[in-house]
Scaffold this motif. Sequence first.
Motif, short mmCIF file in Angstrom:
data_model
loop_
_atom_site.label_atom_id
_atom_site.label_comp_id
_atom_site.label_asym_id
_atom_site.label_seq_id
_atom_site.Cartn_x
_atom_site.Cartn_y
_atom_site.Cartn_z
N VAL A 7 62.34 110.50 -4.29
CA VAL A 7 61.42 110.47 -5.23
C VAL A 7 60.00 111.61 -4.30
O VAL A 7 59.42 112.35 -5.05
CB VAL A 7 60.72 109.25 -5.47
N ILE A 8 59.96 111.03 -3.13
CA ILE A 8 58.88 111.85 -2.41
C ILE A 8 59.18 113.26 -2.30
O ILE A 8 58.20 114.11 -2.39
CB ILE A 8 58.55 111.14 -0.87
N HIS A 9 60.43 113.83 -2.12
CA HIS A 9 60.75 115.00 -1.75
C HIS A 9 61.10 115.88 -3.10
O HIS A 9 61.65 117.10 -2.89
CB HIS A 9 61.64 115.20 -0.50
N THR A 10 61.02 115.12 -4.21
CA THR A 10 61.25 115.95 -5.62
C THR A 10 60.21 116.32 -6.25
O THR A 10 59.45 115.28 -6.64
CB THR A 10 62.38 115.13 -6.38
N PRO A 11 59.80 117.47 -6.36
CA PRO A 11 58.59 117.94 -7.42
C PRO A 11 58.72 117.22 -8.87
O PRO A 11 59.76 117.12 -9.36
CB PRO A 11 58.64 119.28 -7.41
N PRO A 12 57.64 117.19 -9.47
CA PRO A 12 57.55 116.52 -10.76
C PRO A 12 58.65 117.38 -11.82
O PRO A 12 58.54 118.73 -11.51
CB PRO A 12 56.21 116.79 -11.29
N GLY A 13 59.18 116.90 -12.49
CA GLY A 13 60.06 117.62 -13.54
C GLY A 13 61.42 117.59 -13.04
O GLY A 13 62.41 117.90 -13.56
N GLY A 14 61.70 117.07 -11.65
CA GLY A 14 63.06 117.05 -10.97
C GLY A 14 63.76 115.78 -11.58
O GLY A 14 63.44 115.05 -12.34
N THR A 15 65.05 115.68 -11.15
CA THR A 15 65.80 114.48 -11.20
C THR A 15 66.31 113.58 -10.02
O THR A 15 66.54 114.47 -8.91
CB THR A 15 67.05 115.10 -11.86
N VAL A 16 66.53 112.56 -10.11
CA VAL A 16 66.88 111.68 -9.13
C VAL A 16 68.09 110.90 -9.59
O VAL A 16 68.05 110.12 -10.83
CB VAL A 16 66.10 110.55 -8.33
N CYS A 17 69.48 110.83 -8.86
CA CYS A 17 70.52 110.06 -9.46
C CYS A 17 70.94 109.06 -8.62
O CYS A 17 70.96 109.21 -7.24
CB CYS A 17 71.70 111.28 -9.78
#
Length: 200
Positions: free
Chosen positions: A103-113
């Motif tokens: 979450v920390i290293h993903t910019p807004p609008g991205g995805t975490v699976c």
Amino acid sequence: ALQKEGTATGYQESLEMISEEAGAMRGLIDRLLTLARVDSGTEPTRSGEINLRALVTDLASDAEVLCQEKGLQFKLGQLEDLAVKGDEAKLKVMFLGLLDNAVIHTPPGGTVCFSFDRCDTMAKVIIRDTGIGIPPEHLPHIFERFYRVDKARSRAQGGAGLGLAISKDIAESHGGRIEAESAVGEGSTFSVALPLLEQT
């Protein structure tokens, strides 16, 4: 704050900053104590049968909240009933740490699976993000203690380069392993393989 007289708002801001720094310091001390106990062989372990589906489903609720707060999309893969043997509290620490890192290293609008699957005699838990990625020269070192890919960013976020080292120790203490793949600008994938509990 004590050096000069200020306003109530100013004191409030100072106290909030102190509280935030104290929380970060407490987290750092907890991680250092965990590593010290691991090294000395005194880290307590409560081993039991763990339903991986139930554990992942429980953690997914926390991960979804983290993603929503940052404007990320969270995806939970298909799950089957697999059992592993281990310390549930430690496994939660490991998976939540990896999810928080995504979450920390993903910019807004991205995805975490978040998903897992059976791979021969192992359960393979996968956390994938569409974040900033890790440069190839850093990838071999990310599980080393105190290693930080971006020292300026990590320090600002309270990171000390211990989270992934602790995750590695937890995975290995359960007879498993942790691996990472990444591409700059495309994201990272962390895979944790844990031995399946033999059914009798």
